[in-house]
Design an enzyme around this catalytic site. Sequence first.
Site, PDB file in Angstrom:
ATOM      1  N   ASP A  14       0.858  -1.179   0.000  1.00  0.00           N
ATOM      2  CA  ASP A  14       0.000   0.000   0.000  1.00  0.00           C
ATOM      3  C   ASP A  14       0.899   1.235   0.000  1.00  0.00           C
ATOM      4  OD1 ASP A  14      -2.433   1.558   0.427  1.00  0.00           O
ATOM      5  OD2 ASP A  14      -1.701   1.807   2.474  1.00  0.00           O
ATOM      6  N   ASP A  16      -0.323   5.125   0.939  1.00  0.00           N
ATOM      7  CA  ASP A  16      -0.612   6.101   1.994  1.00  0.00           C
ATOM      8  C   ASP A  16      -0.674   5.422   3.355  1.00  0.00           C
ATOM      9  OD1 ASP A  16      -0.998   8.567   0.431  1.00  0.00           O
ATOM     10  OD2 ASP A  16      -2.647   7.457  -0.473  1.00  0.00           O
TER      11      ASP A  16
END
Length: 220
Positions: A14, A16
Amino acid sequence: MSATVLEARALLLDMDGTLVNSDAVVERCWRRWALRQGLDPEATLRVVHGRQGYATMAALLPDRPMEQNYAENRVMLAEETADTEGVVPIGGAGAFMAAIAALPHALVTSADEALAQARMAAAALPVPEVRVTAELVGASKPDPEGFLKGAAELGFDPADCVVFEDSEAGITAGRAAGMRIVGVGPRAAALAPDVHVYDLTRLRVETLADGSIRLHVDAR
């Protein structure tokens, strides 16, 4: 102190909250949106992390037409892409990305391509060659589609992949994909990942003779 060892063939990352700390931008943009809708900004921020914007809007305003959510999501993405003030790397992200540069890995993010490029550049991090961004999936996290596409693009079975995630939506997606989870940061601590770290300084990456990856995780 406790240490955990995970072995994998590929890593799915991922962005953020996992590689990039963009909380300042996310909070600025979504607070403005919440106030325009007459919603509580703090309650809104508890929903936004890990999802595509239209999915957040649908969760918060369930009676609103999806076409309006898609339209406002495009505006939100443009706002977030233009605003990189306060975007910084998660602790240890630079060294971690350097350590896995030659290993199978992919970015799997709810950001679109432009936003992913802007935030990784602002954090001075290399953009993985393999990326599954918002444009490439039909369903937002917590749906597992993005992680399954990332594994397929890299050519590995889901069970051979380890996901790095910070949010409830992302951890739910990784688990639904049948993958093991390294939870990163404070949001992940209460979400029962396979192992939790507060940042990426707590990891050591070892490449085995057969090309597989051994992650030594200091889970203090």
